[in-house]
Design a protein around this motif. Structure first.
Motif, mmCIF file in Angstrom:
data_model
loop_
_atom_site.group_PDB
_atom_site.id
_atom_site.type_symbol
_atom_site.label_atom_id
_atom_site.label_comp_id
_atom_site.label_asym_id
_atom_site.label_seq_id
_atom_site.Cartn_x
_atom_site.Cartn_y
_atom_site.Cartn_z
ATOM 1 N N LEU A 3 -38.700 -8.028 -0.973
ATOM 2 C CA LEU A 3 -37.487 -7.919 -1.781
ATOM 3 C C LEU A 3 -37.280 -9.198 -2.547
ATOM 4 C CD1 LEU A 3 -34.443 -7.161 -2.485
ATOM 5 C CD2 LEU A 3 -33.888 -8.189 -0.305
ATOM 6 N N PHE A 4 -37.001 -9.089 -3.855
ATOM 7 C CA PHE A 4 -36.446 -10.236 -4.555
ATOM 8 C C PHE A 4 -35.349 -9.737 -5.469
ATOM 9 C CE2 PHE A 4 -39.768 -8.947 -7.458
ATOM 10 C CZ PHE A 4 -39.193 -9.116 -8.697
ATOM 11 N N ILE A 5 -34.328 -10.580 -5.671
ATOM 12 C CA ILE A 5 -33.083 -10.167 -6.307
ATOM 13 C C ILE A 5 -32.979 -10.799 -7.671
ATOM 14 C CG2 ILE A 5 -30.570 -10.168 -6.087
ATOM 15 C CD1 ILE A 5 -30.983 -10.443 -3.082
ATOM 16 N N TYR A 6 -32.686 -9.988 -8.680
ATOM 17 C CA TYR A 6 -32.362 -10.513 -9.999
ATOM 18 C C TYR A 6 -30.967 -11.100 -9.976
ATOM 19 C CZ TYR A 6 -36.249 -8.637 -12.680
ATOM 20 O OH TYR A 6 -37.483 -8.403 -13.215
ATOM 21 N N PRO A 7 -30.732 -12.208 -10.631
ATOM 22 C CA PRO A 7 -29.365 -12.723 -10.732
ATOM 23 C C PRO A 7 -28.546 -11.947 -11.755
ATOM 24 C CG PRO A 7 -30.858 -14.139 -11.928
ATOM 25 C CD PRO A 7 -31.710 -13.109 -11.245
ATOM 26 N N THR A 8 -29.160 -10.945 -12.414
ATOM 27 C CA THR A 8 -28.402 -10.185 -13.414
ATOM 28 C C THR A 8 -27.820 -8.946 -12.758
ATOM 29 O OG1 THR A 8 -30.460 -9.118 -14.072
ATOM 30 C CG2 THR A 8 -29.821 -11.077 -15.264
ATOM 31 N N PHE A 9 -28.213 -7.775 -13.227
ATOM 32 C CA PHE A 9 -27.607 -6.552 -12.736
ATOM 33 C C PHE A 9 -28.588 -5.703 -11.936
ATOM 34 C CE2 PHE A 9 -23.839 -7.181 -15.121
ATOM 35 C CZ PHE A 9 -24.248 -7.825 -16.266
ATOM 36 N N GLY A 10 -29.795 -6.205 -11.702
ATOM 37 C CA GLY A 10 -30.769 -5.408 -10.990
ATOM 38 C C GLY A 10 -31.183 -6.058 -9.688
ATOM 39 N N ASN A 11 -31.436 -5.246 -8.645
ATOM 40 C CA ASN A 11 -31.948 -5.721 -7.375
ATOM 41 C C ASN A 11 -33.265 -5.018 -7.103
ATOM 42 O OD1 ASN A 11 -28.721 -5.576 -6.977
ATOM 43 N ND2 ASN A 11 -29.589 -7.424 -6.131
ATOM 44 N N GLU A 12 -34.249 -5.762 -6.608
ATOM 45 C CA GLU A 12 -35.580 -5.203 -6.456
ATOM 46 C C GLU A 12 -36.112 -5.479 -5.052
ATOM 47 O OE1 GLU A 12 -36.924 -5.805 -11.089
ATOM 48 O OE2 GLU A 12 -38.163 -6.551 -9.465
ATOM 49 N N PHE A 13 -36.791 -4.477 -4.461
ATOM 50 C CA PHE A 13 -37.472 -4.609 -3.182
ATOM 51 C C PHE A 13 -38.945 -4.299 -3.375
ATOM 52 C CE2 PHE A 13 -33.201 -4.278 -1.724
ATOM 53 C CZ PHE A 13 -33.174 -4.865 -0.471
ATOM 54 N N MET A 14 -39.794 -5.013 -2.639
ATOM 55 C CA MET A 14 -41.225 -4.743 -2.655
ATOM 56 C C MET A 14 -41.623 -4.134 -1.306
ATOM 57 S SD MET A 14 -42.758 -5.731 -5.493
ATOM 58 C CE MET A 14 -42.531 -6.826 -6.894
ATOM 59 N N TRP A 58 -18.596 -6.498 -7.414
ATOM 60 C CA TRP A 58 -19.791 -5.800 -7.877
ATOM 61 C C TRP A 58 -19.765 -4.367 -7.360
ATOM 62 C CZ3 TRP A 58 -23.463 -8.193 -10.976
ATOM 63 C CH2 TRP A 58 -23.349 -9.593 -11.094
ATOM 64 N N GLU A 59 -20.451 -3.475 -8.068
ATOM 65 C CA GLU A 59 -20.585 -2.108 -7.636
ATOM 66 C C GLU A 59 -21.980 -1.600 -8.002
ATOM 67 O OE1 GLU A 59 -17.719 0.283 -9.582
ATOM 68 O OE2 GLU A 59 -18.534 -0.014 -11.609
ATOM 69 N N TRP A 60 -22.460 -0.664 -7.185
ATOM 70 C CA TRP A 60 -23.779 -0.083 -7.442
ATOM 71 C C TRP A 60 -23.690 0.939 -8.564
ATOM 72 C CZ3 TRP A 60 -27.558 -2.718 -5.653
ATOM 73 C CH2 TRP A 60 -27.492 -3.347 -4.399
ATOM 74 N N GLU A 61 -24.761 1.030 -9.361
ATOM 75 C CA GLU A 61 -24.831 2.035 -10.414
ATOM 76 C C GLU A 61 -25.606 3.277 -9.981
ATOM 77 O OE1 GLU A 61 -26.374 0.716 -14.086
ATOM 78 O OE2 GLU A 61 -24.475 -0.120 -14.780
ATOM 79 N N TRP A 105 -39.030 -1.531 -5.286
ATOM 80 C CA TRP A 105 -37.874 -0.638 -5.306
ATOM 81 C C TRP A 105 -36.773 -1.294 -6.129
ATOM 82 C CZ3 TRP A 105 -37.263 4.049 -2.471
ATOM 83 C CH2 TRP A 105 -38.400 4.428 -1.733
ATOM 84 N N LEU A 106 -36.073 -0.485 -6.919
ATOM 85 C CA LEU A 106 -35.039 -0.981 -7.814
ATOM 86 C C LEU A 106 -33.696 -0.345 -7.479
ATOM 87 C CD1 LEU A 106 -36.782 -0.811 -11.298
ATOM 88 C CD2 LEU A 106 -36.241 -2.864 -10.031
ATOM 89 N N ARG A 107 -32.666 -1.141 -7.689
ATOM 90 C CA ARG A 107 -31.308 -0.614 -7.634
ATOM 91 C C ARG A 107 -30.437 -1.508 -8.508
ATOM 92 N NH1 ARG A 107 -27.512 0.698 -2.299
ATOM 93 N NH2 ARG A 107 -26.121 2.172 -3.366
ATOM 94 N N TYR A 108 -29.666 -0.916 -9.401
ATOM 95 C CA TYR A 108 -28.882 -1.677 -10.367
ATOM 96 C C TYR A 108 -27.441 -1.810 -9.886
ATOM 97 C CZ TYR A 108 -32.663 -1.466 -13.713
ATOM 98 O OH TYR A 108 -33.863 -1.627 -14.349
ATOM 99 N N ARG A 109 -26.908 -2.995 -10.136
ATOM 100 C CA ARG A 109 -25.502 -3.248 -9.821
ATOM 101 C C ARG A 109 -24.810 -3.781 -11.067
ATOM 102 N NH1 ARG A 109 -25.179 -8.994 -8.376
ATOM 103 N NH2 ARG A 109 -27.278 -9.825 -8.101
ATOM 104 N N ARG A 110 -23.494 -3.633 -11.091
ATOM 105 C CA ARG A 110 -22.709 -4.003 -12.256
ATOM 106 C C ARG A 110 -21.489 -4.791 -11.811
ATOM 107 N NH1 ARG A 110 -21.036 0.874 -15.875
ATOM 108 N NH2 ARG A 110 -20.160 1.529 -13.884
ATOM 109 N N TYR A 111 -21.177 -5.821 -12.595
ATOM 110 C CA TYR A 111 -19.996 -6.645 -12.317
ATOM 111 C C TYR A 111 -18.769 -5.944 -12.905
ATOM 112 C CZ TYR A 111 -17.208 -10.866 -11.621
ATOM 113 O OH TYR A 111 -16.269 -11.770 -11.204
ATOM 114 N N LYS A 112 -17.813 -5.580 -12.064
ATOM 115 C CA LYS A 112 -16.677 -4.769 -12.501
ATOM 116 C C LYS A 112 -15.378 -5.548 -12.646
ATOM 117 C CE LYS A 112 -15.390 -3.390 -7.781
ATOM 118 N NZ LYS A 112 -15.146 -2.257 -6.869
ATOM 119 N N ALA A 113 -15.343 -6.814 -12.248
ATOM 120 C CA ALA A 113 -14.090 -7.573 -12.262
ATOM 121 C C ALA A 113 -13.916 -8.323 -13.572
ATOM 122 C CB ALA A 113 -14.039 -8.531 -11.076
#
Length: 1038
Positions: A3-14, A58-61, A105-113
């Protein structure tokens, strides 16, 4: 699994597996292997179900899904990539020695505040005590990426903390880091650049040194003594190039000689006035709180050449609910020298240089300026009025300062109602506060007692030149405020223009019967250039030119360009009327600074007047000749990538620097730079590095762009030395461009033009199509051929690409849309009078993700947030039609159609794969009202047949033309292209603008091409032209 995490809006797992002869690939790893679930390095264990969002902001997309791409190329089923061992270089193809594999593996998150207060998440280590002061800045540190901020904080115990990794992608930052200090700090101030100053408890000041792009928190502290050795400092405020300080006797001091190279400055200058708090806002403007009257003061006369300003001006700020003070008489703006609406009750001007007549704050000689509460200007009133506080100048005792526990002070206030002695009640905070009673003691006619002020969101400009305007104009200017809307601004400008026009007409009517003293004026410019001869043999010949511009008695201007040449020892000339010139286009040429002059007749002939200037500066002087465009309908960008707008007859250059532009008829325009930064059009015009271009007075901003310059190192194999730079006599240059026809060395290669500057050194580029080996080499059998990244026995030549970045800084009517880098964008085309509330806008990120922009309207063209649209592979081109039909091209050349896109469902439901033309890979698509056109990688233009509202996917592709670089289909199915190798235009064939003729509802493919201007055009869009052609009614024949 990794797993490595993007500091933007995406999270990734290997997810990884190891092969064994019994089970094949399985999750049974060796004891020495990395964790089954880990970060990208494999050293930290991070299970898939153990990842938590950074905070509640933050919230998951969506859900976790497998990324079926590897370095922009699609992988085989399930997204696995293979290698010989952990860690190693992974490839998408399975080989005989592939013993391990992994997938992402990918999962996108979004900053909602956004647009509200969000609590900073707590850390593993609890902070020792609460904060007493905080300061934010650092957004203009040299060469710092856009969106980065520096946040400094002071705790009650006097420790300094720095918040790491604050950016557009991570607005909360990552962690608090303690910065060691040589004492207890009571207050800190951070400027927009690299200035950070702090105040010690003993009264000394600290300056942070070593702040830069790679070290935002600096490296060390430097101690600066207090301006008055006997009286310590209590407050400091810094800007871009200024430092202001207050001492315990409330005196104001200005630090001279401060800049990024010398943050400590050279000495202190005593200023007039006594203040308890001071703040530096934008443009180094200064705000303060008076010592005696506790009023808000503004520093008048602060300019770039005089950073210390001239005098203090008191500003009457109304209390909440007191709206009667927000409207003011209109005779004060020229005295205050700022853009605030309001009144000046005692318009006296006092300069700091006049020490004999100086009136410090509180003496009653300063004027008061009232402006409304809606301005971006914040002040914090105290709870009551000053109790038993006198200044040293008035003969009273010096204010006493002591370390007081804040909670204890609040308890005392609650129990006693008032603290009788100032010396026992001063707080250790960034603001010098005094004893305040709990009740509101001032009457309705008295101003509140302010304790804190910040002008960080208020941009103030020096408008003292308005004092020379007529009273009627000055009154209109004074009625402006910071809260004025764009519509009000436009109405005000129209009113002023109408008044000036009426006055000019009245004055001129009185002199109509007088004879004109000068019938016309003539201006002539002469010189020498080279001209590309019209007849064969075509060649450059030396010519003389004369540009005559004249104005008649009626005020109309015209001009003629004469080009004098010799033909068989006979002097001849050709000419062009300036009013007939439609555009002046710089032409790409390696050896000359050339430009082409187009008129309607020469455009039809496809043969412009092509001239070569002696220098690049002289060429740009010619390009700046002004034309007269009207309605914007079509944008183009040429090789220097400045934007050009076309109307029915003329073209006008727009400031800025973009790689592509997209628009619609509502006036919403987005552009993308070479560095993939997104920009939105502000509605202005002008700017740029062309001197002499007309420019609007507002909506023009600074713009930067970064692009890479590539050169190739070529080598040939020989049996003695192996690969070397000794090639055959027929080989290409050993250092060349991509074609190999031009020699390009590291030392001899220059930026694209003089407006670019290098910002990096030459480095090997590994991101080359076809792949490279670990040293960046690509191999082939011979020059030129198809290159691949691994060496075989038949490969006798190799090459590798070197890249170097250059940067351009210019101005234009564009504002940045952070934070995601984009590679393509498309906007819904619609009728000019359309009543669309929200305009759909789709884009492709630099990584190939498809995004949908939310909140795009005519008033907010930049939108509000991005919505990620799920895909199973990266994309490179996208287009949306007037009927919300979205077409996209993947990086592997395949076409897709997005179904069920509507205002209620802006992201649609699913993707439909569209078969591509036989043996062709598409690279760009454009969709009109009912037409779909695409361009493949070989330059062929294709039309999609059978597209109907009921069957929007169409049935088949039909070939239309070749040698096409770019296509744009308008909202009325107009077709414009950028074509290469256009017959009849010779050397101008590269990048020619062409228009499809005969496009009708019954003939959507058109009939032929109308060839227009050439000269290095790279991008075109006609999606903003929704004007229906005129309908001609023919009389019936009997």
């Amino acid at each position: 699994n990794q797993l490595f995490i993007y500091p933007t809006f995406g999270n990734e797992f290997m997810a990884g597996c190891r092969w064994n002869p019994v089970d094949g690939f399985s999750d049974r790893l060796l004891p020495s292997d990395r964790w089954q679930w880990s970060d990208i390095s494999g050293l930290e264990h991070r299970p898939l179900d153990g990842f938590q969002l950074p905070s509640g902001s933050w919230e998951w997309e969506g859900d976790w899904h497998v990324d079926e791409n590897h370095e922009g190329e699609p992988t085989e089923k399930d997204g696995w990539t293979y290698a010989m061992d952990f860690p190693a270089t992974y490839t998408k193809d399975k080989k005989w020695n592939s013993c391990v594999r992994r997938r992402r593996w990918l999962r996108y998150r979004r900053y909602k505040a956004m647009d509200n207060w969000a609590k900073i998440p707590s850390q593993q280590t609890t902070l020792p005590d609460p904060f007493s002061d905080i300061s934010c800045g650092g957004w203009e540190v040299s060469d710092e990426p856009r969106g980065r901020l520096s946040l400094w904080a002071i705790s009650i115990q006097g420790k300094v903390w720095f918040r790491e990794e604050i950016s557009h992608h991570n607005p909360e930052g990552s962690a608090w880091v303690e910065v060691p200090v040589p004492g207890e700090v009571v207050q800190i101030s951070c400027g927009p650049g690299d200035l950070v100053w702090a105040v010690l408890w003993e009264g000394q000041l600290l300056v942070r040194e070593g702040i830069g792009r790679d070290c935002l928190k600096g490296t060390s502290w430097a101690v600066v003594e207090s301006p008055n050795p006997e009286v310590g400092a209590i407050h400091v405020a810094v800007g871009m190039n200024v430092v202001w300080a207050l001492t315990k006797d409330n005196k104001v001091w200005f630090r001279r000689g401060v800049d990024s190279h010398n943050p400590c400055g050279s000495g202190w200058i005593s200023m007039v006035g006594e203040m308890i708090m001071i703040n530096v806002g934008l443009n180094d403007q200064v705000w303060a709180i008076g010592c005696e009257d506790r009023a808000v003061y503004f520093r008048q006369g602060v300019t770039f050449s005089e950073l210390s300003g001239k005098t203090w001006k008191a500003i009457n700020v109304p209390r909440d609910g007191d709206r009667s003070h927000s409207s003011a008489s209109a005779n004060s703006l020229h005295s205050a020298g700022c853009f605030f609406s309001g009144e000046v009750r005692a318009p006296s001007v006092v300069s700091d240089t006049e020490s004999d007549v100086e009136n410090p704050p509180g003496d009653g000689a300063m004027s008061n300026v009232t402006f409304p509460n809606e301005d971006h200007f914040e002040v914090a009133p105290g709870d009551g009025e000053v109790d038993a506080v006198t200044s040293t100048q008035a003969g009273g005792p010096d204010p006493q300062w002591s370390n007081v526990d804040l909670e204890e002070a609040q308890i005392q206030h609650g129990q006693m109602g008032a603290v009788p002695d100032c010396a026992d009640s001063c707080s250790l905070s960034s603001v010098a506060t005094y004893t305040l009673t709990m009740e509101d003691q001032f009457g309705a006619d008295e101003h509140p007692l302010w304790a804190w002020v910040s002008g960080g969101g208020c941009s103030v400009f020096n408008l003292c030149f308005f004092t020379c305007l007529p009273p009627a104009v000055l009154q209109s200017v004074q009625s402006m405020s910071l809260s004025v809307s764009p519509a009000q601004t436009a109405a005000w400008r129209k009113q002023i223009f109408q008044q000036l026009s009426e006055r000019s007409k009245r004055e001129m009517d009185d002199f109509k019967h007088y004879e004109q003293a000068i019938e016309k004026s003539v201006w002539v410019k002469k010189g020498a250039m080279q001209w590309w001869r019209d007849w064969k043999p075509h060649k450059w010949v030396d010519v003389h030119f004369a540009l005559e511009q004249f104005s008649g008695a009626d005020g109309n201007k015209d001009g003629i360009l004469f080009v004098y040449y010799n033909y068989h020892d006979e002097k001849k000339y050709l000419h062009a009327f300036i009013n007939e010139v439609t555009i002046l286009v710089p032409v790409l040429n390696d050896s000359k600074h050339t430009f082409a002059v187009y008129t309607p007749e020469r455009t039809k002939q496809r043969w412009p007047i092509r001239l070569a200037a002696a220098t690049e500066l002289e060429m740009y002087d010619w390009v700046c000749i002004q034309l007269n465009p009207q309605l914007n309908a079509l944008f183009l960008t040429f090789y220097e990538c400045n934007d050009v707008i076309k109307d029915k007859m003329f073209w006008r250059q727009v400031g800025g620097h973009l790689r592509l532009v997209e628009c619609n008829s509502l006036g919403i325009v987005w552009g993308l730079g070479y560095d993939h930064t997104a920009w939105v059009y502000t509605g202005g015009y002008g700017g740029g590095f062309f001197q002499g271009l007309a420019s609007s007075t507002d909506n023009v901003y600074t713009q930067t762009d970064i692009k890479s310059v590539y050169i190739y190192e070529n080598q040939r194999w020989n049996p003695v030395t192996g690969y070397s730079n000794r090639g055959l006599p027929t080989d290409r240059y050993m250092w060349s461009d991509a074609s190999g026809l031009h020699e390009c060395t590291k030392t001899g290669t220059k930026p694209p033009s003089t407006h670019w500057t290098w910002v990096s050194d030459w480095v090997i580029d590994y991101s080359v199509s076809g792949g490279t080996d670990k040293e960046g080499w690509q191999y082939a059998a011979d020059f030129p051929a198809s290159y691949h990244g691994s060496k075989t026995m038949k490969d006798f030549v190799r090459r590798r690409r070197w890249s170097r970045k250059c940067k351009l800084t210019t101005t234009g009517p564009w504002q940045e849309v952070p934070p995601i880098a984009l590679s393509d964008v498309t906007i819904l085309p619609c009728a000019a009078q359309s009543s669309v509330d929200t305009v759909p806008l789709w884009a492709i990120s630099n990584k190939g993700d498809i995004l949908c922009r939310l909140g795009v309207t005519l008033l907010t063209p930049a939108g509000t947030s991005w919505l990620h649209v799920g895909t199973d592979q990266p994309f490179k081109s996208i287009s949306i039609s007037a009927g919300s039909q979205v077409w996209a091209i993947a990086r592997d050349g395949s076409a897709f159609y997005r179904g069920s896109v509507s205002p209620q469902n802006p992201a649609g439901d699913c993707w439909y794969h569209i078969p591509t033309p036989a043996k062709q890979k598409l690279k760009q698509v454009s969709v009109g009202r009912t037409s779909v056109y695409a361009v493949d990688e070989n330059g062929n233009l294709w039309y999609r047949q059978g597209v109907t509202p009921r069957y929007p996917q169409g049935s088949s592709w039909e070939h239309i033309s070749n040698n096409v670089r770019k296509v744009s289909v308008g909202p009325l199915d107009q077709v414009w292209i950028i074509a290469d190798k256009v017959q009849g235009s010779h050397s101008l064939s590269c990048g020619t603008v062409c228009h499809r003729l005969g496009v009708q509802p019954m003939e959507p493919k058109g009939q032929s091409w109308d060839y227009g201007i050439g000269g290095g055009w790279d991008h075109i869009t006609v999606r903003g032209n929704s004007m229906e052609p005129p309908h001609i009614c023919l009389s019936s024949r009997t």
